[in-house]
Design a protein around this motif. Structure first.
Motif, mmCIF file in Angstrom:
data_model
loop_
_atom_site.group_PDB
_atom_site.id
_atom_site.type_symbol
_atom_site.label_atom_id
_atom_site.label_comp_id
_atom_site.label_asym_id
_atom_site.label_seq_id
_atom_site.Cartn_x
_atom_site.Cartn_y
_atom_site.Cartn_z
ATOM 1 N N MET A 1 -32.070 -16.931 -18.278
ATOM 2 C CA MET A 1 -33.357 -16.542 -18.259
ATOM 3 C C MET A 1 -34.358 -17.282 -17.332
ATOM 4 N N GLU A 2 -33.953 -18.481 -17.170
ATOM 5 C CA GLU A 2 -34.590 -19.606 -16.456
ATOM 6 C C GLU A 2 -34.624 -19.010 -14.936
ATOM 7 N N GLN A 3 -33.439 -18.701 -14.581
ATOM 8 C CA GLN A 3 -33.197 -18.330 -13.081
ATOM 9 C C GLN A 3 -34.164 -16.872 -12.946
ATOM 10 N N ALA A 4 -33.876 -16.148 -13.909
ATOM 11 C CA ALA A 4 -34.833 -14.783 -13.447
ATOM 12 C C ALA A 4 -36.173 -15.011 -13.437
ATOM 13 N N GLN A 5 -36.707 -16.057 -14.216
ATOM 14 C CA GLN A 5 -37.860 -16.408 -14.101
ATOM 15 C C GLN A 5 -38.471 -17.151 -12.708
ATOM 16 N N ALA A 6 -37.532 -17.816 -12.361
ATOM 17 C CA ALA A 6 -37.769 -18.593 -11.333
ATOM 18 C C ALA A 6 -37.580 -17.774 -9.936
ATOM 19 N N GLU A 7 -36.606 -16.934 -9.599
ATOM 20 C CA GLU A 7 -36.246 -16.276 -8.552
ATOM 21 C C GLU A 7 -37.260 -15.300 -8.165
ATOM 22 N N SER A 8 -38.006 -14.396 -8.886
ATOM 23 C CA SER A 8 -38.782 -13.373 -8.594
ATOM 24 C C SER A 8 -39.529 -13.105 -9.642
ATOM 25 N N GLN A 9 -40.779 -12.310 -9.121
ATOM 26 C CA GLN A 9 -41.692 -11.747 -10.278
ATOM 27 C C GLN A 9 -40.938 -10.558 -10.919
ATOM 28 N N ASP A 10 -39.946 -9.816 -10.293
ATOM 29 C CA ASP A 10 -39.079 -8.747 -10.504
ATOM 30 C C ASP A 10 -37.820 -9.159 -10.683
ATOM 31 N N PRO A 11 -37.414 -9.358 -12.130
ATOM 32 C CA PRO A 11 -36.023 -9.595 -12.381
ATOM 33 C C PRO A 11 -34.867 -8.824 -11.939
ATOM 34 N N PHE A 12 -35.342 -7.536 -11.700
ATOM 35 C CA PHE A 12 -34.339 -6.406 -11.333
ATOM 36 C C PHE A 12 -34.281 -6.249 -9.561
ATOM 37 N N SER A 13 -35.061 -7.091 -8.917
ATOM 38 C CA SER A 13 -35.147 -6.680 -7.401
ATOM 39 C C SER A 13 -33.864 -6.813 -6.758
ATOM 40 N N ASP A 14 -33.021 -7.718 -7.285
ATOM 41 C CA ASP A 14 -31.690 -7.686 -6.485
ATOM 42 C C ASP A 14 -30.535 -6.633 -7.037
ATOM 43 N N VAL A 15 -30.861 -5.901 -7.949
ATOM 44 C CA VAL A 15 -30.194 -4.906 -8.363
ATOM 45 C C VAL A 15 -30.601 -3.366 -7.857
ATOM 46 N N LEU A 16 -31.861 -3.210 -7.553
ATOM 47 C CA LEU A 16 -32.565 -1.962 -7.472
ATOM 48 C C LEU A 16 -32.923 -1.813 -5.999
ATOM 49 N N ASP A 17 -32.653 -0.589 -5.254
ATOM 50 C CA ASP A 17 -33.106 -0.393 -3.947
ATOM 51 C C ASP A 17 -34.442 0.080 -3.935
ATOM 52 N N GLN B 1 -38.146 -19.291 -25.350
ATOM 53 C CA GLN B 1 -37.195 -20.303 -24.747
ATOM 54 C C GLN B 1 -36.916 -21.420 -25.651
ATOM 55 N N GLY B 2 -38.267 -21.643 -26.486
ATOM 56 C CA GLY B 2 -38.384 -22.859 -27.366
ATOM 57 C C GLY B 2 -37.181 -22.662 -28.337
ATOM 58 N N LEU B 3 -37.046 -21.538 -28.900
ATOM 59 C CA LEU B 3 -35.783 -21.068 -29.815
ATOM 60 C C LEU B 3 -34.671 -21.398 -29.315
ATOM 61 N N MET B 4 -34.268 -20.818 -28.140
ATOM 62 C CA MET B 4 -33.079 -20.865 -27.391
ATOM 63 C C MET B 4 -32.728 -22.294 -27.240
ATOM 64 N N LYS B 5 -33.727 -23.156 -26.759
ATOM 65 C CA LYS B 5 -33.460 -24.449 -26.491
ATOM 66 C C LYS B 5 -33.224 -25.396 -27.928
ATOM 67 N N ALA B 6 -33.792 -25.007 -29.116
ATOM 68 C CA ALA B 6 -33.417 -25.580 -30.402
ATOM 69 C C ALA B 6 -31.981 -24.925 -30.690
ATOM 70 N N SER B 7 -31.652 -23.743 -30.416
ATOM 71 C CA SER B 7 -30.109 -23.452 -30.484
ATOM 72 C C SER B 7 -29.233 -24.180 -29.874
#
Length: 323
Positions: A165-181, A207-213
């Motif tokens: 999830m952190e990588q998806a946020q950091a890489e691009s505004q569009d999380p699907f940009s690398d898999v869609l033409d 993400q706070g809940l995930m980090k608590a997990s």
């Protein structure tokens, strides 16, 4: 007629009242049985690796030897009482089953393959038996070690989900940009592939809940490592309970992560956040009353409970404010 056997006896478990079970002796005997099974599989494979075929009498001897080694290994596994840990017993059971499956596969290959030369399939099947036997050397030797192993694996899964999830946020505004033409991106539109500002605000407490997990699992692992006790059936059973309830954490984290991808369904996020919080609170409740939780550990149990409440309240407030 009423079945008066205990659950343990019906499951094939040895009757502990016949004598005191010695875990060290069990492992010595089990490793001998594993070594014998590996050796018999090797003998069988070599005998059928090149012409001439073994005689019928020799073939029957091989079959009898393989059968004896399989029965011996299975019998030794059944000696391990459940009172020494369900988690440990499952690991030994799975490892034993892998050896037996490997031997069955080897026999099937030998029976179904024409004898000309040692086939690649027979080599792979023989290697599969060796590999299955080798893993016994790496199995945990008691239930505390078994539970530590499964907790570590759960931590790894949750950590991967957080990093995804952190990588998806950091890489691009569009999380699907690398898999869609380009054409696919145009057809989906911004609302399907981009996180809005409201979405990003909601992701923070999720993400706070995930980090608590992850923190809960790490703290639990440390507590089991420091305080885990396998000297009594009651404490062994508590370790099993902790392993079983903790197993629910990583699938709940995965469900929350999936619901966060755009287009974000706020009702799905709410539902998955509530589910994860409920699972974590159940885990913390079981930790609190277990022997691994000393008085000093109550501080982090209480802290994590508060963090769960804080993040869930924030999630609900943001979802309510967006409607």
């Amino acid at each position: 007629m009423k079945d008066r056997r205990t659950n343990a006896q019906r499951d094939g478990e040895s009757n502990e009242s016949n004598g005191v079970f010695n875990l060290s002796n069990f492992w010595d005997t089990l490793m001998q049985a594993v070594k014998a099974a590996s050796q018999e599989a090797t003998k069988l494979s070599l005998a059928f690796s090149k012409p001439p075929l073994p005689t019928q009498e020799d073939g029957e001897k091989f079959a009898e030897s393989i059968q004896k080694s399989v029965l011996a290994l299975s019998t030794v596994y059944y000696w391990l009482p459940k009172s020494h840990g369900i988690t440990l017993r499952r690991l030994v059971r799975d490892a034993t089953a892998e050896v037996l499956d490997g031997i069955v596969q080897l026999v099937d290959v030998i029976v179904s393959s024409p004898l000309q030369s040692l086939s690649q399939e027979q080599l792979q099947s023989t290697g599969g038996v060796w590999s299955a036997c080798d893993q016994f050397a790496h199995l945990p030797r008691d239930n505390r070690a078994a539970v530590l192993g499964v907790l570590a694996s759960y931590i790894g899964v949750v950590k991967d989900a957080i990093e995804e999830m952190e990588q998806a946020q950091a890489e691009s505004q569009d999380p699907f940009s690398d898999v869609l033409d380009d054409e696919d991106q145009d057809s989906r539109g911004n609302q399907d592939t981009y996180w809005s500002e409201e979405d990003r605000q909601l992701m923070a407490p999720c993400q706070g809940l995930m980090k608590a997990s992850a923190a809960c699992l790490r703290k639990l692992l440390s507590a089991v490592k420091a305080n885990g006790n396998v000297s009594m059936p009651e404490t062994v059973a508590q370790l099993d309970d902790l392993a079983d309830i903790s197993k629910e954490i990583s699938p709940s984290v995965d469900d929350l992560v999936l619901s966060l991808y755009p287009p974000m369904d706020y009702s799905g996020v709410d539902q998955n956040a509530c589910k994860l919080t409920l699972v974590l609170k159940k885990v913390l409740d079981i930790i609190r009353v277990s022997h691994v939780c000393l008085e000093a550990d109550l501080n982090w149990v209480q802290f994590l409970n508060g963090a769960l409440d804080h993040n869930l309240q924030k999630i609900k407030a943001l979802i309510q404010g967006s409607s």
